[in-house]
Design an enzyme around this catalytic site. Structure first.
Site, mmCIF file in Angstrom:
data_model
loop_
_atom_site.group_PDB
_atom_site.id
_atom_site.type_symbol
_atom_site.label_atom_id
_atom_site.label_comp_id
_atom_site.label_asym_id
_atom_site.label_seq_id
_atom_site.Cartn_x
_atom_site.Cartn_y
_atom_site.Cartn_z
ATOM 1 C CG ASP A 93 5.195 -62.566 100.558
ATOM 2 O OD1 ASP A 93 4.445 -63.471 100.966
ATOM 3 O OD2 ASP A 93 5.262 -61.437 101.107
ATOM 4 C CG ASP A 104 1.216 -63.555 103.777
ATOM 5 O OD1 ASP A 104 2.126 -63.766 102.979
ATOM 6 O OD2 ASP A 104 0.797 -62.404 104.069
ATOM 7 C CG HIS A 164 -0.976 -58.643 107.190
ATOM 8 N ND1 HIS A 164 -1.715 -59.709 106.744
ATOM 9 C CD2 HIS A 164 0.258 -58.796 106.622
ATOM 10 C CE1 HIS A 164 -0.975 -60.449 105.936
ATOM 11 N NE2 HIS A 164 0.238 -59.921 105.844
ATOM 12 C CG HIS A 172 -2.815 -56.700 104.321
ATOM 13 N ND1 HIS A 172 -1.666 -56.028 104.657
ATOM 14 C CD2 HIS A 172 -2.413 -57.702 103.507
ATOM 15 C CE1 HIS A 172 -0.624 -56.595 104.059
ATOM 16 N NE2 HIS A 172 -1.062 -57.618 103.347
ATOM 17 C CD GLU A 198 4.319 -59.172 105.614
ATOM 18 O OE1 GLU A 198 5.050 -59.248 104.608
ATOM 19 O OE2 GLU A 198 3.088 -59.132 105.554
ATOM 20 C CD GLU A 292 4.169 -62.677 105.313
ATOM 21 O OE1 GLU A 292 4.580 -62.690 104.145
ATOM 22 O OE2 GLU A 292 3.122 -62.103 105.666
HETATM 23 MN MN MN Z 1 3.517 -62.279 102.442
HETATM 24 MN MN MN Z 2 1.844 -60.722 104.658
#
Ligand code: MN
Ligand code: MN
Length: 307
Positions: A93, A104, A164, A172, A198, A292
């Site tokens: 990630d 992200d 998010h 977030h 995600e 994601e």
């Molecule tokens: Mn992530």
């Molecule tokens: Mn994330």
């Protein structure tokens, strides 16, 4: 809607989100080539974070490398000698920011044929959710699509992990995008906003619990500490990360001895100066997969910045 809110994303800001996305995508592809059984997780995290900087971005959070039943929040700790195991399921990630504008993205790599179907389930769930996302859509509907897709493959979504909304220097930022049909969430996707979608899925029970270990922290509230090293840490993370999450190992220049560093960090958590993010483990210790992407929701189009 109050005046001005709809023009929150200027062309300049959009450019920065797109640039962060491009770098994140490039680094994700770099990570895909690098991840192999036998490689040290420490080297992997450091190389990925270095690559982000080489490409002109900054890490928006420590590179997460979460293996098998670990769903998220594992990053190499100071002196970590662990390696990617044989036959494992590895989630990487990656977060990149340009001037606080974040991308992200995550990918799961399977080194075991028995996990491949789980991977396909999650990747398909993400694709379907991305096809559906547009201004006005209920987030619970996105969760429903994710849940149904994953269940059609015979797996369970992780119900207490979610996507998010993202704002500048805020990973977030308030709105959660559930991975299940959440009838209690009345939120809708808004225009001129950024979201990370995600899905996570597992062959296990379908939720995660916090483990004992913590390797990632963020600044919660600047507090006055008497201890000199605590003050140096607060000063440094405020200046360098501006509220974004950071890794224990990123502070090795301030305190190189791990046991001491942990003591200082734990004390800062106790004093409510730092948030901590314990490693998240699937409750029945079954493997977890995650994919994601980050999306920019504009009036006329939805752009996947991390494609
Ligand atoms: Mn992530
Ligand atoms: Mn994330």
């Amino acid at each position: 809607m109050p005046l001005g809110l709809e023009s929150m994303l200027t062309d300049e800001i959009i450019e920065k989100y797109l640039k962060a996305g491009k770098i994140a995508s490039k680094v994700r592809k770099y990570a895909l080539k690098m991840v192999k059984p036998g490689i040290r997780i420490y080297d992997l995290c450091e190389s990925i974070e270095k690559k982000i900087v080489e490409e002109g971005g900054l890490p928006a959070f420590p590179c997460n490398v979460s293996i098998n039943e670990i769903a998220a929040h594992y990053t190499a700790f100071l002196g970590d000698t662990s390696i990617i195991p044989d036959k494992s399921l590895v989630k990487v990630d990656i977060g990149v920011h340009i001037d606080g504008y974040i991308a992200d993205t995550a990918v799961t790599i399977s080194f075991n044929p028995k996990f491949e179907d789980l991977n396909i389930a999650v990747e398909t769930a993400l694709e379907r959710a991305l096809e559906f996302i547009r201004p006005g859509v209920k987030v619970s509907k996105i969760g429903e699509i994710i849940e149904n897709t994953i269940k059609a493959y015979g797996y369970k979504p992780i119900r207490n992990l979610s996507g998010h909304s993202i704002e500048r220097y805020n990973l977030h930022s308030g709105t959660s995008i559930p991975n299940v049909k959440d009838i209690f969430s009345l939120d809708r996707i808004k225009v001129n906003r950024v979201y990370a979608i995600e899905p996570f899925a597992t062959s296990g029970i379908g939720y995660v619990v916090g483990g004992k270990e913590t390797y990632i922290y963020s600044l919660k509230k600047e507090g006055k500490m008497k201890n000199e090293e605590s003050r140096r840490i607060i000063k440094e993370i405020k200046k360098k990360y501006n509220g974004l999450p950071f890794a224990e190992r990123w502070l090795k220049n301030i305190i190189s001895e791990r046991s001491k560093l942990i003591r200082v960090l734990k004390n800062l958590v106790k004093n409510k100066v730092l948030n901590c993010y314990p490693v998240l483990v699937e409750a029945s210790t079954n493997p977890v997969a995650q994919f994601e992407h980050t999306v920019l929701v504009l009036e006329k189009e939805v752009i996947i910045t991390t494609l």
